[in-house]
Design an enzyme around this catalytic site. Sequence first.
Site, mmCIF file in Angstrom:
data_model
loop_
_atom_site.group_PDB
_atom_site.id
_atom_site.type_symbol
_atom_site.label_atom_id
_atom_site.label_comp_id
_atom_site.label_asym_id
_atom_site.label_seq_id
_atom_site.Cartn_x
_atom_site.Cartn_y
_atom_site.Cartn_z
ATOM 1 N N CYS A 40 3.605 -8.979 -36.899
ATOM 2 C CA CYS A 40 2.561 -8.036 -37.316
ATOM 3 C C CYS A 40 2.462 -7.867 -38.830
ATOM 4 O O CYS A 40 1.517 -7.234 -39.310
ATOM 5 C CB CYS A 40 2.790 -6.681 -36.656
ATOM 6 S SG CYS A 40 4.284 -5.826 -37.209
ATOM 7 N N ARG A 232 11.496 -5.577 -35.982
ATOM 8 C CA ARG A 232 10.535 -6.538 -35.439
ATOM 9 C C ARG A 232 10.504 -6.521 -33.909
ATOM 10 O O ARG A 232 9.784 -7.305 -33.286
ATOM 11 C CB ARG A 232 10.892 -7.942 -35.920
ATOM 12 C CG ARG A 232 10.747 -8.111 -37.439
ATOM 13 C CD ARG A 232 11.413 -9.374 -37.914
ATOM 14 N NE ARG A 232 11.300 -9.521 -39.379
ATOM 15 C CZ ARG A 232 12.010 -10.373 -40.107
ATOM 16 N NH1 ARG A 232 12.906 -11.151 -39.500
ATOM 17 N NH2 ARG A 232 11.838 -10.434 -41.399
#
Length: 253
Positions: A40, A232
């Site tokens: 992202c 993450r």
Amino acid sequence: MLTKYHFSGNIKQLGSVTEITTEMLDQIAPINLLFGGSPCADLSGVNYRKKGLFNPDGSGILFFDFYRVWDYLSVKAARENTPFYWLFENVASMEIKNRDTISKFFECQPIVFDSLHFSPQRRKRFFWSNFPGIKQLAYSREMNNYGYDMMDPKLEDYLEKNLDRQANVLKIGTITSKRSCLQDSRSRNPVYQDGQCTGLFITEIEAIFGFPPHFTDIGDLSISSRQKLLGRAWSVQVIKELLSLLSGKFAKK
């Protein structure tokens, strides 16, 4: 390394998604479930250096490798009349143009889930999926937790016991791969201990994400390296909730 350590006998590593071929997919067929998410960092609205969805030097472009695999498996499942469930995740703060591009490829709109309904961390994410009942689940969660209910998990419940650590807030912001990720939010230094405000222990962050204590404590990984892994990661609680929608679709072994 982390998955190999904990699940060495249960996971078959295929390597980089960019190198997965249709021949490799055929070898492990039938495939009835595909879920994943591209990094992202290059799509997040809080990253002013983000490279977007199409930059070949960024990580956002990995979405198209997921789509390539998804498209092949979708067509294969339709041709062979076999069930195929899928889910793709990414950050909800992405620009509208990127959200719309992904939606056009999947031909559906994303559903929003926020981990604050399952943990003391605000972590809003988009999920594109064909899981049965996912829209209803998202709606019920939003209605039951509008503004978040006082019965929701609180930060206090996730702090190390016997150290007289007290939470300064009920909820914290999004935990990222940086140790200083909470320093610029309203959850700055969210813990009070020994007369001063301080941050979270790495084991407390593991618990917030839904992992057992010391799950990332393998080899010689430093605290910062463990933080990067967790930052993450998906919230385990959210993924368990989503996968529960398929509990009646697969035989138990």
